[in-house]
Each structure stands twice: as structure tokens, then as C-alpha cells.
Design a protein around this motif. Sequence first.
Motif, PDB file in Angstrom:
ATOM      1  N   PRO A 111       0.835  -1.207   0.000  1.00  7.30           N
ATOM      2  CA  PRO A 111       0.000   0.000   0.000  1.00  7.30           C
ATOM      3  C   PRO A 111       0.867   1.253   0.000  1.00  7.30           C
ATOM      4  N   ALA A 112       0.456   2.262  -0.733  1.00  6.54           N
ATOM      5  CA  ALA A 112       1.103   3.587  -0.672  1.00  6.54           C
ATOM      6  C   ALA A 112      -0.014   4.564  -0.312  1.00  6.54           C
ATOM      7  N   PHE A 113       0.011   5.012   0.909  1.00  2.00           N
ATOM      8  CA  PHE A 113      -1.109   5.772   1.470  1.00  2.00           C
ATOM      9  C   PHE A 113      -0.598   7.121   1.949  1.00  2.00           C
ATOM     10  N   ALA A 114      -1.306   8.168   1.562  1.00  2.00           N
ATOM     11  CA  ALA A 114      -0.889   9.515   1.988  1.00  2.00           C
ATOM     12  C   ALA A 114      -1.527   9.836   3.337  1.00  2.00           C
ATOM     13  N   TRP A 115      -0.764   9.661   4.410  1.00  2.00           N
ATOM     14  CA  TRP A 115      -1.299   9.995   5.738  1.00  2.00           C
ATOM     15  C   TRP A 115      -1.527  11.501   5.784  1.00  2.00           C
ATOM     16  N   PRO A 116      -2.751  11.940   6.125  1.00  2.00           N
ATOM     17  CA  PRO A 116      -3.057  13.378   6.025  1.00  2.00           C
ATOM     18  C   PRO A 116      -2.041  14.247   6.772  1.00  2.00           C
ATOM     19  N   SER A 117      -1.640  13.831   7.960  1.00  6.06           N
ATOM     20  CA  SER A 117      -0.749  14.709   8.736  1.00  6.06           C
ATOM     21  C   SER A 117       0.697  14.667   8.241  1.00  6.06           C
ATOM     22  N   LEU A 118       0.980  13.799   7.272  1.00  8.80           N
ATOM     23  CA  LEU A 118       2.355  13.723   6.761  1.00  8.80           C
ATOM     24  C   LEU A 118       2.492  14.316   5.358  1.00  8.80           C
ATOM     25  N   SER A 119       1.438  15.003   4.874  1.00  8.94           N
ATOM     26  CA  SER A 119       1.484  15.427   3.470  1.00  8.94           C
ATOM     27  C   SER A 119       2.658  16.373   3.202  1.00  8.94           C
ATOM     28  N   SER A 120       3.122  17.090   4.229  1.00  6.28           N
ATOM     29  CA  SER A 120       4.254  17.998   3.983  1.00  6.28           C
ATOM     30  C   SER A 120       5.588  17.243   3.964  1.00  6.28           C
ATOM     31  N   ASN A 121       5.583  15.958   4.335  1.00  7.70           N
ATOM     32  CA  ASN A 121       6.815  15.155   4.265  1.00  7.70           C
ATOM     33  C   ASN A 121       7.135  14.702   2.845  1.00  7.70           C
ATOM     34  N   SER A 122       6.103  14.675   1.996  1.00  2.61           N
ATOM     35  CA  SER A 122       6.327  14.215   0.630  1.00  2.61           C
ATOM     36  C   SER A 122       6.964  15.330  -0.191  1.00  2.61           C
ATOM     37  N   PRO A 123       7.869  14.973  -1.098  1.00  6.08           N
ATOM     38  CA  PRO A 123       8.405  16.011  -1.980  1.00  6.08           C
ATOM     39  C   PRO A 123       7.364  16.524  -2.980  1.00  6.08           C
ATOM     40  N   LEU A 124       6.231  15.811  -3.096  1.00  6.22           N
ATOM     41  CA  LEU A 124       5.153  16.284  -3.973  1.00  6.22           C
ATOM     42  C   LEU A 124       4.320  17.317  -3.205  1.00  6.22           C
ATOM     43  N   ARG A 125       3.641  18.182  -3.938  1.00  5.00           N
ATOM     44  CA  ARG A 125       2.825  19.213  -3.274  1.00  5.00           C
ATOM     45  C   ARG A 125       1.676  18.550  -2.503  1.00  5.00           C
ATOM     46  N   PRO A 126       1.340  19.087  -1.306  1.00  6.68           N
ATOM     47  CA  PRO A 126       0.260  18.473  -0.509  1.00  6.68           C
ATOM     48  C   PRO A 126      -1.031  18.286  -1.291  1.00  6.68           C
ATOM     49  N   GLU A 127      -1.384  19.264  -2.142  1.00  3.37           N
ATOM     50  CA  GLU A 127      -2.663  19.137  -2.871  1.00  3.37           C
ATOM     51  C   GLU A 127      -2.622  18.010  -3.918  1.00  3.37           C
ATOM     52  N   ILE A 139       9.736  -1.264  -9.385  1.00  4.51           N
ATOM     53  CA  ILE A 139      10.104   0.127  -9.652  1.00  4.51           C
ATOM     54  C   ILE A 139       8.953   1.076  -9.283  1.00  4.51           C
ATOM     55  N   LEU A 140       7.739   0.762  -9.730  1.00  3.67           N
ATOM     56  CA  LEU A 140       6.624   1.689  -9.512  1.00  3.67           C
ATOM     57  C   LEU A 140       6.253   1.811  -8.036  1.00  3.67           C
ATOM     58  N   SER A 141       6.349   0.696  -7.281  1.00  2.00           N
ATOM     59  CA  SER A 141       5.943   0.799  -5.864  1.00  2.00           C
ATOM     60  C   SER A 141       6.970   1.615  -5.079  1.00  2.00           C
ATOM     61  N   ASP A 142       8.251   1.549  -5.460  1.00  2.00           N
ATOM     62  CA  ASP A 142       9.239   2.419  -4.810  1.00  2.00           C
ATOM     63  C   ASP A 142       9.001   3.878  -5.188  1.00  2.00           C
ATOM     64  N   GLU A 143       8.641   4.100  -6.440  1.00  3.68           N
ATOM     65  CA  GLU A 143       8.359   5.472  -6.874  1.00  3.68           C
ATOM     66  C   GLU A 143       7.185   6.036  -6.063  1.00  3.68           C
ATOM     67  N   ALA A 144       6.147   5.228  -5.918  1.00  2.39           N
ATOM     68  CA  ALA A 144       4.952   5.696  -5.214  1.00  2.39           C
ATOM     69  C   ALA A 144       5.206   5.893  -3.719  1.00  2.39           C
ATOM     70  N   ALA A 145       6.314   5.327  -3.224  1.00  2.00           N
ATOM     71  CA  ALA A 145       6.615   5.495  -1.798  1.00  2.00           C
ATOM     72  C   ALA A 145       6.801   6.964  -1.437  1.00  2.00           C
ATOM     73  N   VAL A 146       7.119   7.802  -2.422  1.00  2.00           N
ATOM     74  CA  VAL A 146       7.311   9.225  -2.097  1.00  2.00           C
ATOM     75  C   VAL A 146       5.997   9.861  -1.642  1.00  2.00           C
ATOM     76  N   ILE A 147       4.884   9.226  -1.980  1.00  2.00           N
ATOM     77  CA  ILE A 147       3.584   9.745  -1.541  1.00  2.00           C
ATOM     78  C   ILE A 147       3.505   9.740  -0.017  1.00  2.00           C
ATOM     79  N   THR A 148       4.101   8.705   0.590  1.00  2.00           N
ATOM     80  CA  THR A 148       4.016   8.516   2.037  1.00  2.00           C
ATOM     81  C   THR A 148       5.001   9.414   2.789  1.00  2.00           C
TER      82      THR A 148
END
Length: 370
Positions: A109-125, A248-257
Motif C-alpha cells: 500500500p502507498a497511502f498519503a497519511w493526512p498529517s504527513l502530506s508535507s513530508n512528501s516532496p510532492l505538493r500536498p494538494e 520500480i513503480l511501488s518504490d516510486e509511489a513510496a514518495v507519496i508517504t
Amino acid sequence: MTKKLKILVVAGDGIGPEVTGEAVRVLKSVAELGGYDFQFQERPIGGVAIKAHGSPLPVETLDVALASDAVLLGAVGSNEFNALPPDQRPEAGLLKLRNALGGFANLRPAFAWPSLSSNSPLRPEVVEGADILFVRELLGGLYFGQPRQWDKEANAAWNTMRYTRDEVARVARVAFELAVKRRKKVTSVDKANVLEVSQLWRATVTEIAKQYPGVALEHQYVDACAMHLMNTPRNFDVVLTENLFGDILSDEAAVITGSLGMLPSATIGGAVNLYEPVHGSAPDIAGKSIANPLGAILTAAMLLRYSAGLEDDANAIEAAVRKVLNEGYRTADLGRGVASAKVLSTREMGGRVHAALNELIDRRQAMHAV
Ligand code: NAD
């Protein structure tokens, strides 16, 4: 639902024992509160097993694993053994264990925990609300296909990406069954514009999809998928793919978390399911009590869900993690640059989740008693 489980804990190397210690504490708490009979055994694997028994997977560890209902692994790997040939290193023990247990569907699973959205290098939105479950085929494809060789005389090397229809069908069924319980969408990822093996993959997945009329199926090429995952992660539900693409893709998606330390995984479909956090043994932080145990604790939730059908308890562990994160508690990997973070040690973080879980289960039991 199974209330009796034999669980083998193979904590392994580096931070493995630190994080599995917290996962086991949470599982013991669930057992005590729910009146379940969970029996734990511990055995060595990886570098610690090489030191004690001369093998990264002692026969005894494998025998106990095969006689268990579930195996919970920490991590393997140690710089001490870097000079050994690959088949004698700690990692060889894990590959051998995975093969022997026979799980062919690796769930990440790659899940964006709401309180961690600023930890991702992607924009929170972009990341907020993302909740993806990768179903990666684990026993076929390029990693196992024959022939494979590095012909040094010819100065050439080759591997073979090979799948049979049945190998694709069985992992596709797992993906569709999981999608039925989620948001009812499967994205199957391949390279069918170039590879025959992907054409077989696509035809088989399309055929299996007919048995699940309530689930929407879309196909994406792997290169396009790599881009869409970063641009529109919320558009994905279950992502079904073959071994290498899934790796490859699941490691890439890890940045979401936002941190490798947050990611759980389960490998199902074989004789015994194997549960492990996605991260490795992290020798750089081992023994410092700063490892994030949440990936291992969330792995314990997957164990309850997929090996025991204890969905309420799995949900309770995930809710406890969410509560602790919402309260601002972090381990060092999550707290960097966040001035208000309350940074905890591995044990303290485990303790917070443990306390939140006890509270949630108590409340649930009180509601059922009314
Ligand atoms: P790694 O996952 O161990 O560490 C990568 C980085 O993430 C490091 O900076 C580490 O400190 C950090 N990190 C990892 N888990 C963390 C956690 N729970 N909390 C906080 N920070 C965390 O990967 P690596 O450094 O490439 O590999 C180290 C060893 O682990 C190698 O021997 C490798 O072969 C092995 N490995 C094992 C597994 C496994 O057992 N499943 C997986 C990957 C790597």
C-alpha cells in the motif's frame, strides 16, 4: 476469521529487531484485548543467522516458517558480509524464504497519511487523499525467467521476461478480489505496445476482469504510469503489474508517504504469508533507537487482515497510527524540518501506538457491551 495464530518472528539484522519488537508488542496487545490465542516463536535469519549457524536461512528457521500461519520479518543485510558472494549473503536468506513460502502476490500500500502530506516532496494538494494498493507479481518475470546469463567471452548478457497465462491469471484474481473491497478500480500496467509478454498479460487480465463486472479495469503502459503516479496519484486504486515494473513503480509511489519507514507489505498466495516492512536493515541508524517502527506496525495490521481476517483489529491499528501522527508525534525520519514535531525514539513511538490502540479497542468493546 481466525483467532488462533502461530506467528514466526524473524527479526533479522540492523533495525529489524528494533521495529519488529514494536510490531509484536502491538500484536500481543490485540491478542490480549480480543481474547485471541497468538503464539510467537523467534528464529534467526540474515547476518545474525550466518554468525550463529553459518547460513543466512538455517534449515530450522525454514522448517518453523513452513509450520507457521504467518511469518513476520524485520529486515536483513549487514555491511559486514558485503565481501561474500551474493548467494551467501544475508539477503540470500530472505530470497530463499520468499521462494519457499511461495507467495506470488506482493501487496504494497502507498497511502498519503493526512498529517504527513508535507513530508512528501510532492505538493500536498497532489498527494492528499492518495490511497494506492500495488499488487506486484513476485515469482515470475525477468527476475526468474530462463535463460539468463552474463557471457563474458561474448561480452553480452541476457535475462528473460517470461509469464504463463496461469501465473498472470492467479495474481490478477488477487487484484480484482482486493479491488472489490476497495474503490473498485484496477489499473493493469504493462508494455503491450512493445513486448509479447505484456500482450499475454493484457489479454489475460482482460479475460479475468469479465468475472468482476463491478470493477473498472484500465490498462496503462508502464512509462505513462510512472508519470501519472506522480501527477495524479489520487486516480489510482489497485495497481496490478508484473515483477520488475512493480518493483520500480511501488518504490516510486513510496514518495507519496514521505518516508520509507512508513511502508508495510504482505506477500500472499503461497503456503504461508510473509509480512515485512518495505525498508531494509538501515545500518546507518541501527542501535540508535531512532528507527521508525510504523512500517512494521502497519505490517502487523496487514498480518491480521490477510492471515486472520481480523479486519476490525487491523483497522484499529491503522487508526491508532493515524491518531498518534495527528497528535504531532514523529520519529526522526518524519520530524526533519518540522518545528512543532514531538520527536520520539522507536520504543516511545511504539508505546504511543500501543496506548492509542488499547484506548480504541476498549472503546469498541464498551460499545459492543451496551
Ligand atoms: P534501507 O531501507 O535499509 O535504508 C535506506 C535509508 O532509509 C537509510 O538512510 C535508512 O536510515 C533509512 N530508513 C530505512 N528504514 C527506516 C526506518 N524504519 N526508520 C527510519 N529510517 C529508515 O536500504 P539500504 O541502505 O539500501 O540497505 C541497507 C541494507 O538493507 C542492505 O544490506 C540491503 O541489502 C538491505 N535491504 C534489506 C531489505 C529487506 O530485508 N527486505 C530491503 C532493502 C534493503
